[in-house]
Design a protein around this motif. Structure first.
Motif, PDB file in Angstrom:
ATOM      1  N   PHE A  35      -1.768  -0.782  -7.770  1.00 34.55           N
ATOM      2  CA  PHE A  35      -0.797  -0.198  -6.784  1.00 34.55           C
ATOM      3  C   PHE A  35      -1.045   1.475  -6.371  1.00 34.55           C
ATOM      4  O   PHE A  35      -1.587   1.951  -7.283  1.00 34.55           O
ATOM      5  CB  PHE A  35       0.759  -0.119  -7.233  1.00 34.55           C
ATOM      6  N   HIS A 159       3.661  -6.792   3.454  1.00 37.63           N
ATOM      7  CA  HIS A 159       2.593  -5.554   3.306  1.00 37.63           C
ATOM      8  C   HIS A 159       3.406  -4.474   4.282  1.00 37.63           C
ATOM      9  O   HIS A 159       3.510  -3.393   3.692  1.00 37.63           O
ATOM     10  CB  HIS A 159       1.399  -5.997   4.015  1.00 37.63           C
ATOM     11  N   LEU A 162       6.472  -2.988   2.675  1.00 38.69           N
ATOM     12  CA  LEU A 162       6.264  -2.172   1.454  1.00 38.69           C
ATOM     13  C   LEU A 162       5.534  -0.602   2.048  1.00 38.69           C
ATOM     14  O   LEU A 162       5.954   0.277   1.232  1.00 38.69           O
ATOM     15  CB  LEU A 162       5.572  -2.621   0.627  1.00 38.69           C
ATOM     16  N   LEU A 167       4.676   2.675  -0.412  1.00 37.46           N
ATOM     17  CA  LEU A 167       3.398   2.237  -1.030  1.00 37.46           C
ATOM     18  C   LEU A 167       2.133   2.227   0.079  1.00 37.46           C
ATOM     19  O   LEU A 167       2.418   1.941   1.113  1.00 37.46           O
ATOM     20  CB  LEU A 167       3.456   0.563  -1.718  1.00 37.46           C
ATOM     21  N   HIS A 169      -2.221   1.623   0.283  1.00 38.92           N
ATOM     22  CA  HIS A 169      -3.266   0.661  -0.166  1.00 38.92           C
ATOM     23  C   HIS A 169      -3.823   0.987  -1.469  1.00 38.92           C
ATOM     24  O   HIS A 169      -4.439   2.056  -1.790  1.00 38.92           O
ATOM     25  CB  HIS A 169      -4.524   0.819   0.786  1.00 38.92           C
ATOM     26  N   PRO A 194      -3.369  -7.420  -4.844  1.00 42.01           N
ATOM     27  CA  PRO A 194      -1.726  -7.110  -4.633  1.00 42.01           C
ATOM     28  C   PRO A 194      -1.688  -7.298  -3.080  1.00 42.01           C
ATOM     29  O   PRO A 194      -2.477  -7.253  -1.984  1.00 42.01           O
ATOM     30  CB  PRO A 194      -1.809  -5.531  -4.625  1.00 42.01           C
ATOM     31  N   MET A 196      -0.410  -5.316  -1.012  1.00 45.50           N
ATOM     32  CA  MET A 196      -0.870  -4.146  -0.736  1.00 45.50           C
ATOM     33  C   MET A 196      -2.289  -3.747  -0.534  1.00 45.50           C
ATOM     34  O   MET A 196      -2.524  -2.685   0.104  1.00 45.50           O
ATOM     35  CB  MET A 196      -0.085  -2.809  -1.254  1.00 45.50           C
ATOM     36  N   LEU A 212       5.873 -11.104  -3.561  1.00 43.77           N
ATOM     37  CA  LEU A 212       5.036 -10.031  -4.443  1.00 43.77           C
ATOM     38  C   LEU A 212       4.195 -10.304  -5.578  1.00 43.77           C
ATOM     39  O   LEU A 212       4.656 -11.168  -6.276  1.00 43.77           O
ATOM     40  CB  LEU A 212       6.139  -8.838  -4.902  1.00 43.77           C
ATOM     41  N   ASP A 216       2.200  -5.318  -7.140  1.00 46.74           N
ATOM     42  CA  ASP A 216       3.167  -4.654  -6.087  1.00 46.74           C
ATOM     43  C   ASP A 216       4.571  -4.202  -6.886  1.00 46.74           C
ATOM     44  O   ASP A 216       5.245  -3.411  -6.440  1.00 46.74           O
ATOM     45  CB  ASP A 216       3.525  -5.646  -4.907  1.00 46.74           C
TER      46      ASP A 216
END
Ligand SMILES: [Ca+2]
Ligand SMILES: [Zn+2]
Length: 233
Positions: A35, A159, A162, A167, A169, A194, A196, A212, A216
């Protein structure tokens, strides 16, 4: 701690007056395995007490988008984020919504590139606490001009949400070739990246897409913990 409380408080005032990074900033977490807190827009935490609401630009979009968000929103609540699914309201992708609203709308190529959607937090919120934002989905997914697998579409919805919470990448140069590449993210024992991760992180099965990953959730918990650090200053 108690004995030095007054002295610390006074020091903080002086520090802030000179524009130096507040003392609590040293204790916030901006990254961990899988994260990354984006931070560049000034969002470094998520409120553990104030409510967040996901809203939509029209009833039609709400109906279409809702199934993609339900699982993730439930997981976020379980993690300590007071977020719920709300109703319909006017959305201008260029304007920050009322505090705590995460607004979904869609336009043609919001990033100027085919197949890309956008999740923008309101920049520079007070005390770095995520204040909501706007998610603009690429309309090409829905008119057949951009082919996207169902699990990728669902993960994209989550994505972008978030991103509005702060958040970024979590891509890293894991293979040490000097470049941070697409898909270069931590993986769990099942090989799942993730949500993300950029691009197209998240679970690859229809049943688990939009959920998630532990990475994440760790990111969200770091954002919540950062808010508590801010409260002490
Ligand atoms: Ca690399
Ligand atoms: Zn992204």
């Amino acid at each position: 701690m108690l004995r030095t409380g007054i002295a610390v408080g006074a020091a903080l005032v002086v520090t802030c007056a000179f524009g130096v990074t507040p003392a609590h900033a040293a204790r916030i977490t901006l990254a961990g395995t899988g994260f990354q807190v984006a931070a560049r827009l000034g969002v470094t935490s998520v409120s553990p007490s104030r409510p967040y609401t996901v809203t939509f630009a029209s009833a039609e979009l709400r109906k279409r988008y809702l199934p993609h968000l339900t699982a993730a929103v439930a997981q976020m609540r379980a993690a300590g984020v007071k977020v719920t699914i709300g109703g319909v309201e006017h959305v201008d992708p260029a304007v920050c919504p009322p505090w705590g609203h995460i607004q979904y709308t869609q336009t043609y190529r919001p990033m100027g590139r085919g197949g890309y959607s956008r999740g923008m937090p309101c920049p520079a919120p007070e005390k770095g606490v995520s204040a909501g934002g706007v998610v603009t989905m690429d309309s090409e997914y829905f008119d057949g001009t951009w082919v996207i697998a169902p699990h990728q579409l669902r993960n994209t919805f989550v994505h972008e949400m978030l991103h509005t919470f702060g958040l970024g990448h979590p891509n890293r140069d894991l293979d040490g070739d000097g470049a941070v590449e697409f898909y270069e993210c931590a993986t769990d024992p099942h090989g799942t990246r993730p949500v993300m991760c950029s691009p197209n992180g998240g679970h690859g099965t229809a049943r688990s897409a939009g959920r998630l990953t532990a990475f994440d959730i760790a990111g969200l918990k770091a954002l919540l913990a950062n808010s508590r650090q801010g409260d002490t200053g």
